[in-house]
Scaffold this active site. Structure first.
Site, PDB file in Angstrom:
ATOM      1  N   ASN A  30      45.913  38.490  86.177  1.00 12.77           N
ATOM      2  CA  ASN A  30      45.686  39.052  87.504  1.00 12.77           C
ATOM      3  C   ASN A  30      44.249  38.775  87.922  1.00 12.77           C
ATOM      4  OD1 ASN A  30      46.168  40.824  89.822  1.00 12.77           O
ATOM      5  ND2 ASN A  30      44.907  42.347  88.774  1.00 12.77           N
ATOM      6  N   ASN A  35      44.082  32.842  97.338  1.00 15.11           N
ATOM      7  CA  ASN A  35      43.977  32.509  95.907  1.00 15.11           C
ATOM      8  C   ASN A  35      45.065  31.524  95.503  1.00 15.11           C
ATOM      9  OD1 ASN A  35      41.767  33.976  94.302  1.00 15.11           O
ATOM     10  ND2 ASN A  35      42.526  35.562  95.698  1.00 15.11           N
ATOM     11  N   HIS A  41      41.270  40.390  90.182  1.00 16.53           N
ATOM     12  CA  HIS A  41      40.875  41.649  90.837  1.00 16.53           C
ATOM     13  C   HIS A  41      39.490  41.456  91.462  1.00 16.53           C
ATOM     14  CE1 HIS A  41      40.833  45.910  91.693  1.00 16.53           C
ATOM     15  NE2 HIS A  41      39.577  45.900  91.314  1.00 16.53           N
ATOM     16  N   GLY A  82      47.306  34.766 100.728  1.00 18.37           N
ATOM     17  CA  GLY A  82      47.494  33.684  99.758  1.00 18.37           C
ATOM     18  C   GLY A  82      46.334  32.725  99.625  1.00 18.37           C
ATOM     19  N   GLN A  94      32.778  32.851  96.296  1.00 16.44           N
ATOM     20  CA  GLN A  94      31.837  32.634  95.172  1.00 16.44           C
ATOM     21  C   GLN A  94      32.453  32.950  93.814  1.00 16.44           C
ATOM     22  OE1 GLN A  94      28.082  34.584  95.828  1.00 16.44           O
ATOM     23  NE2 GLN A  94      27.715  33.533  97.761  1.00 16.44           N
ATOM     24  N   ASP A 131      44.921  47.443  85.952  1.00 13.95           N
ATOM     25  CA  ASP A 131      43.617  46.780  85.758  1.00 13.95           C
ATOM     26  C   ASP A 131      42.971  47.123  84.413  1.00 13.95           C
ATOM     27  OD1 ASP A 131      43.918  45.781  88.364  1.00 13.95           O
ATOM     28  OD2 ASP A 131      42.839  47.458  89.251  1.00 13.95           O
ATOM     29  N   LEU A 145      53.652  46.268  88.471  1.00 16.30           N
ATOM     30  CA  LEU A 145      54.701  45.536  87.749  1.00 16.30           C
ATOM     31  C   LEU A 145      55.586  46.477  86.939  1.00 16.30           C
ATOM     32  CD1 LEU A 145      53.274  42.247  86.263  1.00 16.30           C
ATOM     33  CD2 LEU A 145      54.275  42.679  88.499  1.00 16.30           C
ATOM     34  N   GLU A 173      36.362  34.566  93.172  1.00 14.63           N
ATOM     35  CA  GLU A 173      37.817  34.500  92.945  1.00 14.63           C
ATOM     36  C   GLU A 173      38.367  33.077  92.926  1.00 14.63           C
ATOM     37  OE1 GLU A 173      40.351  37.374  94.992  1.00 14.63           O
ATOM     38  OE2 GLU A 173      38.552  38.380  95.714  1.00 14.63           O
TER      39      GLU A 173
HETATM   40  C1  GAR Z   1      42.246  39.132  96.741  1.00 14.31           C
HETATM   41  O1  GAR Z   1      40.938  39.530  97.065  1.00 14.31           O
HETATM   42  C2  GAR Z   1      42.639  39.668  95.389  1.00 14.31           C
HETATM   43  O2  GAR Z   1      41.599  39.686  94.468  1.00 14.31           O
HETATM   44  C3  GAR Z   1      43.058  41.077  95.748  1.00 14.31           C
HETATM   45  O3  GAR Z   1      43.778  40.928  96.949  1.00 14.31           O
HETATM   46  C4  GAR Z   1      43.248  39.809  97.673  1.00 14.31           C
HETATM   47  C5  GAR Z   1      44.393  38.879  98.042  1.00 14.31           C
HETATM   48  O4  GAR Z   1      43.952  37.825  98.864  1.00 14.31           O
HETATM   49  N1  GAR Z   1      43.831  41.685  94.709  1.00 14.31           N
HETATM   50  C6  GAR Z   1      43.754  42.972  94.401  1.00 14.31           C
HETATM   51  O5  GAR Z   1      43.086  43.765  95.017  1.00 14.31           O
HETATM   52  C7  GAR Z   1      44.612  43.391  93.198  1.00 14.31           C
HETATM   53  N2  GAR Z   1      44.269  44.712  92.782  1.00 14.31           N
HETATM   54  P1  GAR Z   1      44.780  36.477  99.012  1.00 14.31           P
HETATM   55  O6  GAR Z   1      46.229  36.838  99.338  1.00 14.31           O
HETATM   56  O7  GAR Z   1      44.123  35.761 100.155  1.00 14.31           O
HETATM   57  O8  GAR Z   1      44.672  35.713  97.713  1.00 14.31           O
END
Ligand code: GAR
Length: 200
Positions: A108, A14, A110, A12, A179, A151, A94, A181
């Protein structure tokens, strides 16, 4: 006020970036109305609790079949009546009916520059392993609308990140998060809240 539901599966970070950006004003006019996790032990749920946000777990194991799990997921989103659904590390494909119902209202994040290193099987650390294995010198992150593919939806924002000599998947993942996300996801939500990016 833009009401958002955030779907998570893991750490989590993000989600935390969104919470922090709302708190310090980088995201304006936005409220997280619910956090939904498909994992009961996701640390993201603790982050939500600490921030006083309504959070629920909808785990596949609690349902007899895929369809009832998907229906529960859709209900968990519907109950919160969000304007926008944010997939922030949500590692569940989904349900088609959810994508149809929330057409152009789901985004989303990615961890690559789509169309590189995306689609089935490319998630989390695997994306960075693949980028390093291919030997690319630049990677990054993408925010996109979710459509019925994996995606494949319209791209909203991308940010490039350099790959450095000696990078491991873990080191690269952290750099892409810091940098790219944690910047482009809050920035996108703020622009949606401000009406600069149109949603369905
Ligand atoms: C993040 O790097 C996100 O971009 C990726 O999973 C991670 C979750 O981290 N998502 C994907 O790969 C979707 N295809 P987080 O739980 O610390 O945000």
């Amino acid at each position: 006020m833009l009401k958002i539901a955030v779907c998570v599966s893991g750490g989590g970070t993000n989600l935390q970036a969104i919470i922090d950006a709302i708190a310090d004003g980088r995201i304006k006019n936005t409220e997280i109305v619910r956090v939904i996790s498909n994992k009961k032990d996701a640390y993201a749920l603790e982050r939500a609790a600490k921030a006083g946000i309504d959070a629920v777990a909808v785990a596949r194991g609690d349902y007899p079949d895929k369809e009832s799990f998907q229906d529960a997921l859709i209900s968990a989103v519907d109950e919160a009546a969000p304007d926008l659904v944010v997939l922030a590390g949500f590692l569940v494909v989904l349900p088609e009916k959810m994508v149809a119902k929330y057409n152009r209202r789901i985004i989303n994040i990615h961890p690559s520059l789509i169309p590189s290193f995306c689609g089935d099987g490319f998630y989390g650390l695997r994306v960075h392993e693949a980028a390093l294995a291919r030997g690319v010198k630049v990677t990054g992150a993408t925010v996109h609308f979710v459509d019925e593919g994996t995606d494949t939806g319209p791209i909203i924002k991308q940010k490039a990140v350099e790959i450095l000599e000696g990078d491991t998947p873990e080191v690269l993942q952290k750099r892409v998060m810091e940098q790219a996300e944690w910047k482009i996801l809050p920035a996108t939500i703020n622009e949606i809240a401000a009406g600069k990016i149109k949603i369905g």
